[in-house]
Motif scaffolding. Structure first.
Motif, PDB file in Angstrom:
ATOM      1  N   LEU A 165       1.112  -1.112   0.076  1.00  0.00           N
ATOM      2  CA  LEU A 165      -0.071   0.045  -0.089  1.00  0.00           C
ATOM      3  C   LEU A 165       0.861   1.121   0.043  1.00  0.00           C
ATOM      4  O   LEU A 165       1.489   1.505   1.166  1.00  0.00           O
ATOM      5  CB  LEU A 165      -0.859   0.042   1.089  1.00  0.00           C
ATOM      6  CG  LEU A 165      -2.052   1.027   1.454  1.00  0.00           C
ATOM      7  CD1 LEU A 165      -2.852   0.943   0.180  1.00  0.00           C
ATOM      8  CD2 LEU A 165      -2.916   0.344   2.427  1.00  0.00           C
ATOM      9  N   SER A 168       5.816   5.029  -3.324  1.00  0.00           N
ATOM     10  CA  SER A 168       6.651   5.857  -3.163  1.00  0.00           C
ATOM     11  C   SER A 168       8.092   5.257  -3.913  1.00  0.00           C
ATOM     12  O   SER A 168       8.194   4.013  -3.745  1.00  0.00           O
ATOM     13  CB  SER A 168       7.005   6.449  -1.857  1.00  0.00           C
ATOM     14  OG  SER A 168       7.677   5.393  -1.014  1.00  0.00           O
ATOM     15  N   VAL A 171       9.944   3.600  -0.683  1.00  0.00           N
ATOM     16  CA  VAL A 171       9.561   2.402   0.161  1.00  0.00           C
ATOM     17  C   VAL A 171       8.420   1.558  -0.758  1.00  0.00           C
ATOM     18  O   VAL A 171       8.963   0.570  -1.023  1.00  0.00           O
ATOM     19  CB  VAL A 171       8.344   2.904   1.503  1.00  0.00           C
ATOM     20  CG1 VAL A 171       7.942   1.477   2.102  1.00  0.00           C
ATOM     21  CG2 VAL A 171       9.091   3.697   2.126  1.00  0.00           C
ATOM     22  N   SER A 191      -3.463   5.622  -4.106  1.00  0.00           N
ATOM     23  CA  SER A 191      -4.497   6.529  -3.819  1.00  0.00           C
ATOM     24  C   SER A 191      -5.715   6.618  -4.662  1.00  0.00           C
ATOM     25  O   SER A 191      -6.940   6.848  -4.870  1.00  0.00           O
ATOM     26  CB  SER A 191      -4.126   7.961  -3.748  1.00  0.00           C
ATOM     27  OG  SER A 191      -3.791   8.762  -4.899  1.00  0.00           O
ATOM     28  N   ARG A 192      -5.400   5.891  -5.948  1.00  0.00           N
ATOM     29  CA  ARG A 192      -6.368   5.710  -6.985  1.00  0.00           C
ATOM     30  C   ARG A 192      -6.803   4.492  -7.139  1.00  0.00           C
ATOM     31  O   ARG A 192      -7.553   4.164  -8.009  1.00  0.00           O
ATOM     32  CB  ARG A 192      -5.795   6.123  -8.381  1.00  0.00           C
ATOM     33  CG  ARG A 192      -4.996   7.323  -8.453  1.00  0.00           C
ATOM     34  CD  ARG A 192      -6.239   8.614  -8.417  1.00  0.00           C
ATOM     35  NE  ARG A 192      -5.223   9.774  -8.451  1.00  0.00           N
ATOM     36  CZ  ARG A 192      -5.119  10.705  -9.401  1.00  0.00           C
ATOM     37  NH1 ARG A 192      -5.558  10.143 -10.575  1.00  0.00           N
ATOM     38  NH2 ARG A 192      -4.629  11.720  -9.312  1.00  0.00           N
ATOM     39  N   LEU A 196     -10.185  -0.244  -2.581  1.00  0.00           N
ATOM     40  CA  LEU A 196      -9.098  -0.721  -1.602  1.00  0.00           C
ATOM     41  C   LEU A 196      -9.285  -1.747  -0.602  1.00  0.00           C
ATOM     42  O   LEU A 196      -8.518  -2.837  -0.484  1.00  0.00           O
ATOM     43  CB  LEU A 196      -8.519   0.517  -0.992  1.00  0.00           C
ATOM     44  CG  LEU A 196      -7.305   0.570  -0.551  1.00  0.00           C
ATOM     45  CD1 LEU A 196      -5.931  -0.037  -1.294  1.00  0.00           C
ATOM     46  CD2 LEU A 196      -6.930   1.809   0.218  1.00  0.00           C
ATOM     47  N   GLY A 211       1.386   7.016   5.140  1.00  0.00           N
ATOM     48  CA  GLY A 211       1.628   8.080   5.911  1.00  0.00           C
ATOM     49  C   GLY A 211       0.357   8.455   6.082  1.00  0.00           C
ATOM     50  O   GLY A 211       0.010   9.956   6.281  1.00  0.00           O
ATOM     51  N   GLY A 231       4.218   3.126   8.095  1.00  0.00           N
ATOM     52  CA  GLY A 231       3.574   4.229   8.572  1.00  0.00           C
ATOM     53  C   GLY A 231       4.191   5.010   9.909  1.00  0.00           C
ATOM     54  O   GLY A 231       4.193   4.089  10.955  1.00  0.00           O
ATOM     55  N   THR A 271      15.493   0.546   9.960  1.00  0.00           N
ATOM     56  CA  THR A 271      15.846   1.081   8.644  1.00  0.00           C
ATOM     57  C   THR A 271      17.547   1.650   8.760  1.00  0.00           C
ATOM     58  O   THR A 271      18.071   1.444   8.119  1.00  0.00           O
ATOM     59  CB  THR A 271      14.926   2.494   8.382  1.00  0.00           C
ATOM     60  OG1 THR A 271      13.683   2.207   8.391  1.00  0.00           O
ATOM     61  CG2 THR A 271      15.678   3.382   7.587  1.00  0.00           C
TER      62      THR A 271
HETATM   63  P1  NDP Z   1       4.759   9.053   0.328  1.00  0.00           P
HETATM   64  O1  NDP Z   1       3.960  10.483   0.730  1.00  0.00           O
HETATM   65  O2  NDP Z   1       5.978   9.251  -0.715  1.00  0.00           O
HETATM   66  O3  NDP Z   1       4.038   7.949  -0.403  1.00  0.00           O
HETATM   67  C1  NDP Z   1       2.780   7.693  -0.020  1.00  0.00           C
HETATM   68  C2  NDP Z   1       1.913   6.740  -0.708  1.00  0.00           C
HETATM   69  O4  NDP Z   1       0.796   6.367  -0.126  1.00  0.00           O
HETATM   70  C3  NDP Z   1       1.630   7.080  -2.182  1.00  0.00           C
HETATM   71  O5  NDP Z   1       1.855   6.247  -3.093  1.00  0.00           O
HETATM   72  C4  NDP Z   1       0.035   7.466  -2.136  1.00  0.00           C
HETATM   73  O6  NDP Z   1      -0.656   7.190  -3.289  1.00  0.00           O
HETATM   74  C5  NDP Z   1      -0.299   6.534  -1.129  1.00  0.00           C
HETATM   75  N1  NDP Z   1      -1.427   6.998  -0.632  1.00  0.00           N
HETATM   76  C6  NDP Z   1      -1.884   8.206   0.107  1.00  0.00           C
HETATM   77  N2  NDP Z   1      -3.111   8.536   0.358  1.00  0.00           N
HETATM   78  C7  NDP Z   1      -3.740   7.198   0.183  1.00  0.00           C
HETATM   79  C8  NDP Z   1      -4.945   6.721   0.439  1.00  0.00           C
HETATM   80  N3  NDP Z   1      -5.985   7.140   1.006  1.00  0.00           N
HETATM   81  N4  NDP Z   1      -5.321   5.549  -0.020  1.00  0.00           N
HETATM   82  C9  NDP Z   1      -4.247   4.529  -0.846  1.00  0.00           C
HETATM   83  N5  NDP Z   1      -2.911   5.000  -1.038  1.00  0.00           N
HETATM   84  C10 NDP Z   1      -2.678   6.334  -0.529  1.00  0.00           C
HETATM   85  O7  NDP Z   1       5.349   8.508   1.423  1.00  0.00           O
HETATM   86  P2  NDP Z   1       6.533   7.465   1.830  1.00  0.00           P
HETATM   87  O8  NDP Z   1       6.324   5.993   1.008  1.00  0.00           O
HETATM   88  O9  NDP Z   1       7.749   8.224   1.956  1.00  0.00           O
HETATM   89  O10 NDP Z   1       6.256   6.983   3.586  1.00  0.00           O
HETATM   90  C11 NDP Z   1       4.949   6.330   3.889  1.00  0.00           C
HETATM   91  C12 NDP Z   1       4.844   6.285   5.327  1.00  0.00           C
HETATM   92  O11 NDP Z   1       6.120   5.540   5.827  1.00  0.00           O
HETATM   93  C13 NDP Z   1       5.080   7.590   6.129  1.00  0.00           C
HETATM   94  O12 NDP Z   1       4.190   7.623   7.311  1.00  0.00           O
HETATM   95  C14 NDP Z   1       6.544   7.768   6.413  1.00  0.00           C
HETATM   96  O13 NDP Z   1       6.673   8.466   7.543  1.00  0.00           O
HETATM   97  C15 NDP Z   1       6.962   6.147   6.845  1.00  0.00           C
HETATM   98  N6  NDP Z   1       8.233   6.019   6.408  1.00  0.00           N
HETATM   99  C16 NDP Z   1       8.762   5.241   7.515  1.00  0.00           C
HETATM  100  C17 NDP Z   1       9.945   5.092   7.397  1.00  0.00           C
HETATM  101  C18 NDP Z   1      10.776   3.905   8.588  1.00  0.00           C
HETATM  102  O14 NDP Z   1      11.858   3.911   8.730  1.00  0.00           O
HETATM  103  N7  NDP Z   1      10.066   3.110   9.310  1.00  0.00           N
HETATM  104  C19 NDP Z   1      10.818   5.086   6.327  1.00  0.00           C
HETATM  105  C20 NDP Z   1      10.293   5.872   5.267  1.00  0.00           C
HETATM  106  C21 NDP Z   1       8.786   6.117   5.441  1.00  0.00           C
HETATM  107  P3  NDP Z   1      -0.349   8.255  -4.744  1.00  0.00           P
HETATM  108  O15 NDP Z   1       0.995   7.777  -5.224  1.00  0.00           O
HETATM  109  O16 NDP Z   1      -1.336   7.822  -5.639  1.00  0.00           O
HETATM  110  O17 NDP Z   1      -0.538   9.480  -4.162  1.00  0.00           O
END
Ligand code: NDP
Length: 297
Positions: A165, A168, A171, A191-192, A196, A211, A231, A271
């Motif tokens: 899910l 990015s 990740v 998100s699209r 889901l 996130g 997240g 990480t």
């Molecule tokens: P990004 O914001 O880069 O990506 C988020 C993804 O989630 C996007 O692909 C987005 O879709 C999707 N998304 C957002 N809203 C929805 C929704 N309502 N339904 C379905 N999909 C959705 O985030 P990151 O990948 O950088 O990080 C994600 C989380 O992981 C964050 O909370 C971050 O803090 C955490 N994180 C934790 C780490 C750790 O060490 N534990 C390291 C890195 C991140 P779309 O592409 O369509 O916009």
């Protein structure tokens, strides 16, 4: 709660101990000390904490830690020049440029200037391509940590339905590539994505990296599934103050899942442990030595 709680903190301590053992062996048998350079531009408070923790854990593992702190206004050319010097420095085996960078700096340009062999974050376009084509690469730390925990908990992952899910570059996408490499049937949701909840209900393995605090409720989880919650979200507590939660609603999901990572104490500690592991791997490759087992993808 019926699910097994996957203890990322303990798992990460174990990875760090393995790293320290390899580092000691590299020093004793070959006179080599792996070195990690971390570059921070500006004074973002969260980045400062990450960089401090990285430096501390690098030193604790017996490795050399090189910290470069640059002013927020540092010109891009100066940062590129520093990266070039670190590329050429034989004492540096891993280079990490802390993101985000200030707006006047092109982050892709900086990352793609890092020698791919020293790119311990695995974000260089060459490493992305190598991972995508199933070749030996530097693997991004967070997905690598998730994979290690999944392998440890489930053993053979082949044939399992995995839903990632989030899509990015740091990740979601590399996580999906790694799971494909394990012969999972992989769905990347974002998100699209339509329906889901139904998509997630098909997952034997769910990796949530969205996130959005507690977005995934327990009734989206397939009974017995393994849930990896990437997240990290800060929310207000009713009694005042704040706390960290994941993208999954832990309590309701833990009542259904077979195993689940908590937030905090799940993926987070893995990480930095994987960053250290990648630095040792990079060091071994640089010197033509065999790579530590169990610390790579
Ligand atoms: P990004 O914001 O880069 O990506 C988020 C993804 O989630 C996007 O692909 C987005 O879709 C999707 N998304 C957002 N809203 C929805 C929704 N309502 N339904 C379905 N999909 C959705 O985030 P990151 O990948 O950088 O990080 C994600 C989380 O992981 C964050 O909370 C971050 O803090 C955490 N994180 C934790 C780490 C750790 O060490 N534990 C390291 C890195 C991140 P779309 O592409 O369509 O916009």
């Amino acid at each position: 709660m019926t699910a097994t709680r996957i203890d990322g903190k303990a798992f990460a301590a174990n990875v760090r101990a393995q790293v320290a053992t390899h580092v000691a062996r590299l020093r004793e048998e070959h006179g080599i000390t792996p070195g990690l350079a971390v570059v921070l531009v500006g004074e973002d408070p969260a980045s400062q904490v990450y960089v401090r923790n990285k430096g501390k854990q690098t030193a604790e593992a017996g490795m050399a830690s090189f910290e470069h702190k640059l002013e927020m206004t540092t010109p891009e050319a100066e940062l590129l020049d520093l990266v070039a010097r670190l590329n050429a420095d034989p004492a540096v085996h891993g280079i990490l440029v802390q993101l985000p960078l200030p707006d006047h700096i092109d982050a892709d340009k900086v990352i793609n200037t890092i020698d791919p062999a020293k790119d311990v974050d695995g974000f260089h376009i060459s490493n992305v391509g190598l991972l995508g084509t199933g070749q030996k690469s530097m693997v991004p730390c967070t997905p690598l940590g998730c994979l290690m925990m999944l392998r440890d908990h489930l053993g053979d992952l082949s044939g399992l339905n995995a839903v990632v899910l989030g899509r990015s570059n740091i990740v979601g996408k590399p996580m999906a590539q790694l799971l494909l490499g394990e012969s999972c049937t992989v769905t990347i949701a974002h998100s699209r994505t339509r329906d889901l909840p139904d998509v997630v209900r098909g997952a034997d393995i769910l990796v949530a990296a969205v996130g959005r605090p507690q977005m995934v409720p327990g009734d989206w989880i397939k009974p017995g599934a393994t849930v990896i919650d990437v997240g990290i979200n800060r929310i207000d507590k009713p009694e005042g103050g704040t706390r960290l939660v994941g993208d999954v609603d832990f309590d309701s999901a833990a009542a259904v899942a077979g195993a689940i990572t908590p937030v905090p104490g799940g993926v987070g500690p893995m990480t930095i442990a994987c960053l250290l592991a990648n630095t040792v791997t990079a060091c071994c490759r640089a010197h033509g030595l065999s790579e530590p087992e169990g610390l790579t993808a």
